[in-house]
Design an enzyme around this catalytic site. Structure first.
Site, mmCIF file in Angstrom:
data_model
loop_
_atom_site.group_PDB
_atom_site.id
_atom_site.type_symbol
_atom_site.label_atom_id
_atom_site.label_comp_id
_atom_site.label_asym_id
_atom_site.label_seq_id
_atom_site.Cartn_x
_atom_site.Cartn_y
_atom_site.Cartn_z
ATOM 1 N N GLU A 1 -35.528 16.609 -17.818
ATOM 2 C CA GLU A 1 -35.338 15.211 -18.207
ATOM 3 C C GLU A 1 -35.218 14.270 -17.011
ATOM 4 O OE1 GLU A 1 -31.333 16.801 -17.425
ATOM 5 O OE2 GLU A 1 -33.146 17.607 -18.346
ATOM 6 N N HIS B 1 -33.830 20.128 -13.907
ATOM 7 C CA HIS B 1 -33.624 19.184 -15.002
ATOM 8 C C HIS B 1 -34.971 18.614 -15.431
ATOM 9 C CE1 HIS B 1 -29.241 19.009 -15.069
ATOM 10 N NE2 HIS B 1 -29.317 19.221 -13.765
ATOM 11 N N CYS C 1 -30.857 24.024 -16.826
ATOM 12 C CA CYS C 1 -29.829 24.028 -15.781
ATOM 13 C C CYS C 1 -28.736 25.048 -16.122
ATOM 14 C CB CYS C 1 -29.290 22.624 -15.534
ATOM 15 S SG CYS C 1 -28.353 22.502 -13.976
#
Length: 196
Positions: A180, A178, A77
């Protein structure tokens, strides 16, 4: 294998650490230059605003350390955007100048709101980072600024025009989305990075 997650108060760090834990990897959150330099892999996550992130990197001397690293490095990001030369954000911010792109703001319209937030597809995949993925797999984005498509682009998104969803230069890899927060696709990308 020692994994360093760069701590520059860039936000989003805990979710990255949790994602690595789910993969059975214990990472060290650190700004210590020696720990970062000797790590087998380095992750550089971030959320927030470019100018304040660069001030923190400069205050810790990380702006001079990070471009010298030679091990596999993954920006996430804001951590991707910081690898560029310059950002329009904050009235104009000089970045780390590792990759030859300038970060620009998405134009707002009635149909396309800024920030670009939510699930979107990846296309034009060309990197071992995306081994086992399909064209048009979905990942999760939250960003108002982007890197244009160039020779460094290893995956594209569209909103509405193409933008760099992932970039690479030598050992420096980075993704705008992202990992995650991107479910099994994000997990596979993190696994691929750890296996580089």
């Amino acid at each position: 294998m020692e994994i360093a997650v760069v701590d520059y108060k860039g936000g989003n760090v805990q979710s990255v650490l949790f994602a690595l834990e789910r993969l059975g990897v214990q990472a060290t959150l650190t700004a210590d230059h020696e720990v970062i330099r000797r790590a087998a892999k380095v992750l550089f996550p971030g959320e927030g605003e470019a100018a304040s992130a660069m001030r923190e990197l400069q205050a810790q001397g990380l702006d001079t350390l990070l471009p010298t690293l030679t091990q596999p490095f993954l920006g996430i990001c804001l951590g991707m955007q910081l690898l560029g030369r310059h950002s329009e954000e904050g009235g104009g911010t000089k970045m780390l100048d590792i990759l030859p792109f300038d970060v620009v703001r998405f134009p707002a319209s009635a149909e396309y709101k800024v920030p670009h937030m939510g699930w979107n597809t990846l296309g034009h995949l060309r990197s071992p980072l995306f081994a086992g993925l399909q064209e048009q797999d979905y990942v999760y984005f939250v960003h108002s600024y982007y890197a244009p498509v160039g020779g460094y682009t290893i995956a594209q998104g569209e909103y509405p025009a193409p933008f760099s969803a992932a970039v690479q230069y030598e050992n420096f890899y980075a993704v705008q989305f992202h990992t995650e927060k991107s479910g099994p696709i994000g997990t596979r990308i993190l696994e691929n990075f750890l296996n580089l």
